[in-house]
Design a protein around this motif. Structure first.
Motif, mmCIF file in Angstrom:
data_model
loop_
_atom_site.group_PDB
_atom_site.id
_atom_site.type_symbol
_atom_site.label_atom_id
_atom_site.label_comp_id
_atom_site.label_asym_id
_atom_site.label_seq_id
_atom_site.Cartn_x
_atom_site.Cartn_y
_atom_site.Cartn_z
ATOM 1 N N UNK A 1 0.842 -1.180 0.000
ATOM 2 C CA UNK A 1 0.000 0.000 0.000
ATOM 3 C C UNK A 1 0.889 1.246 0.000
ATOM 4 N N UNK A 2 0.592 2.164 -0.914
ATOM 5 C CA UNK A 2 1.352 3.418 -0.962
ATOM 6 C C UNK A 2 0.792 4.390 0.065
ATOM 7 N N UNK A 3 1.615 5.337 0.417
ATOM 8 C CA UNK A 3 1.235 6.294 1.445
ATOM 9 C C UNK A 3 0.238 7.337 0.955
ATOM 10 N N UNK A 4 0.393 7.832 -0.307
ATOM 11 C CA UNK A 4 -0.410 8.981 -0.735
ATOM 12 C C UNK A 4 -0.808 8.914 -2.199
ATOM 13 N N UNK A 5 -2.080 9.215 -2.447
ATOM 14 C CA UNK A 5 -2.595 9.443 -3.791
ATOM 15 C C UNK A 5 -2.937 10.917 -3.895
ATOM 16 N N UNK A 6 -2.360 11.605 -4.882
ATOM 17 C CA UNK A 6 -2.728 12.985 -5.177
ATOM 18 C C UNK A 6 -3.607 12.909 -6.419
ATOM 19 N N UNK A 53 -12.078 2.108 -6.324
ATOM 20 C CA UNK A 53 -11.170 1.010 -6.009
ATOM 21 C C UNK A 53 -9.726 1.500 -5.838
ATOM 22 N N UNK A 54 -9.387 2.633 -6.447
ATOM 23 C CA UNK A 54 -8.037 3.188 -6.286
ATOM 24 C C UNK A 54 -7.719 3.490 -4.827
ATOM 25 N N UNK A 55 -8.735 3.905 -4.083
ATOM 26 C CA UNK A 55 -8.517 4.298 -2.698
ATOM 27 C C UNK A 55 -7.993 3.155 -1.835
ATOM 28 N N UNK A 56 -8.271 1.936 -2.227
ATOM 29 C CA UNK A 56 -7.843 0.775 -1.452
ATOM 30 C C UNK A 56 -6.331 0.652 -1.389
ATOM 31 N N UNK A 57 -5.641 1.310 -2.310
ATOM 32 C CA UNK A 57 -4.196 1.168 -2.416
ATOM 33 C C UNK A 57 -3.407 2.237 -1.667
ATOM 34 N N UNK A 58 -4.115 3.157 -0.977
ATOM 35 C CA UNK A 58 -3.439 4.306 -0.361
ATOM 36 C C UNK A 58 -3.889 4.534 1.076
ATOM 37 N N UNK A 59 -2.948 5.017 1.885
ATOM 38 C CA UNK A 59 -3.266 5.409 3.258
ATOM 39 C C UNK A 59 -3.997 6.746 3.288
ATOM 40 N N UNK A 107 -14.575 2.067 2.142
ATOM 41 C CA UNK A 107 -14.684 1.590 3.526
ATOM 42 C C UNK A 107 -15.456 0.268 3.574
ATOM 43 N N UNK A 108 -16.505 0.146 2.781
ATOM 44 C CA UNK A 108 -17.272 -1.096 2.750
ATOM 45 C C UNK A 108 -16.421 -2.262 2.252
ATOM 46 N N UNK A 109 -15.438 -1.954 1.403
ATOM 47 C CA UNK A 109 -14.563 -3.003 0.874
ATOM 48 C C UNK A 109 -13.388 -3.278 1.805
ATOM 49 N N UNK A 110 -13.280 -2.525 2.903
ATOM 50 C CA UNK A 110 -12.279 -2.854 3.905
ATOM 51 C C UNK A 110 -11.202 -1.828 4.169
ATOM 52 N N UNK A 111 -11.091 -0.770 3.348
ATOM 53 C CA UNK A 111 -10.051 0.236 3.618
ATOM 54 C C UNK A 111 -10.528 1.624 3.205
ATOM 55 N N UNK A 112 -10.479 2.532 4.158
ATOM 56 C CA UNK A 112 -10.863 3.922 3.895
ATOM 57 C C UNK A 112 -9.657 4.816 4.204
ATOM 58 N N UNK A 113 -9.084 5.446 3.194
ATOM 59 C CA UNK A 113 -7.954 6.347 3.444
ATOM 60 C C UNK A 113 -8.443 7.652 4.075
ATOM 61 N N UNK A 114 -7.517 8.385 4.676
ATOM 62 C CA UNK A 114 -7.863 9.718 5.163
ATOM 63 C C UNK A 114 -7.884 10.664 3.962
ATOM 64 N N UNK A 115 -8.655 11.738 4.069
ATOM 65 C CA UNK A 115 -8.873 12.648 2.954
ATOM 66 C C UNK A 115 -8.526 14.081 3.325
ATOM 67 N N UNK A 116 -7.830 14.741 2.419
ATOM 68 C CA UNK A 116 -7.599 16.189 2.475
ATOM 69 C C UNK A 116 -7.928 16.728 1.096
ATOM 70 N N UNK A 117 -8.379 17.986 1.055
ATOM 71 C CA UNK A 117 -8.675 18.649 -0.209
ATOM 72 C C UNK A 117 -7.969 19.993 -0.218
ATOM 73 N N UNK A 118 -7.267 20.275 -1.301
ATOM 74 C CA UNK A 118 -6.763 21.623 -1.553
ATOM 75 C C UNK A 118 -7.593 22.136 -2.715
ATOM 76 N N UNK A 119 -8.322 23.203 -2.461
ATOM 77 C CA UNK A 119 -9.218 23.734 -3.476
ATOM 78 C C UNK A 119 -8.934 25.190 -3.770
#
Length: 155
Positions: A1-6, A53-59, A107-119
């Motif tokens: 699992x990678x640490x961050x998805x931008x 599904x991409x979210x499953x791969x990131x913290x 989250x239903x599939x087992x992993x929910x990463x934390x979320x931040x938004x820069x807008x």
């Protein structure tokens, strides 16, 4: 699992609406500056729930997008998931709604990463491939705020 998805979100055919995707294009130019074992930069386009599904791969997920909150165009925002959910004055775009739904699906599939938004507050959303002069001027500051969040999230 990678640490961050931008994840850059938006439609580059709709002027300021594409700011998040334009930011990803800039990060791709400087990708050698980042440890590719820790972070990925993805053009999410108009973001649909189909890519949850991409979210499953990131913290953690850092979303770059426009935010319509009624402030001066070019205003930059740093938001947590709670800000998107609880702030009744915040005008959620369709991207934000899809994003929150996608987090729930992950989250239903087992992993929910934390979320931040820069807008960034758009000046105009209409047909056109260029951002407005207001956003072009504010874009370097938008990129810098995103860079600072990336550095913080990777440490």
């Amino acid at each position: 699992m990678k640490k961050l998805l931008v994840l850059g979100v938006g439609n580059i055919l709709m002027m300021d609406e594409g700011a998040g995707v334009h930011a990803i294009y800039e990060f791709w130019k400087e990708k050698e500056s980042f440890n590719e074992t820790l972070v990925d930069f993805i053009d999410g386009g108009t973001f649909t729930q189909d890519i949850f599904y991409l979210f499953e791969e990131y913290e953690q997920v850092l979303v770059l997008d426009i935010v319509r909150a009624g402030h001066k165009p070019g205003t930059i925002y740093s938001l947590d998931e709670d800000d998107l959910v609880k702030n009744e004055k915040q005008m959620l775009s369709l991207h934000d709604v899809d994003l929150l739904d996608s987090l729930g699906m992950a989250e239903m599939r087992g992993h929910r990463p934390t979320l931040k938004v820069v807008g960034i507050e758009p000046a105009k959303i209409d047909w056109g491939t260029e951002m407005t002069p207001v956003l072009v001027k504010a874009f370097p500051a938008f990129m810098e705020v995103a860079r600072k969040h990336i550095e913080k999230l990777l440490n």
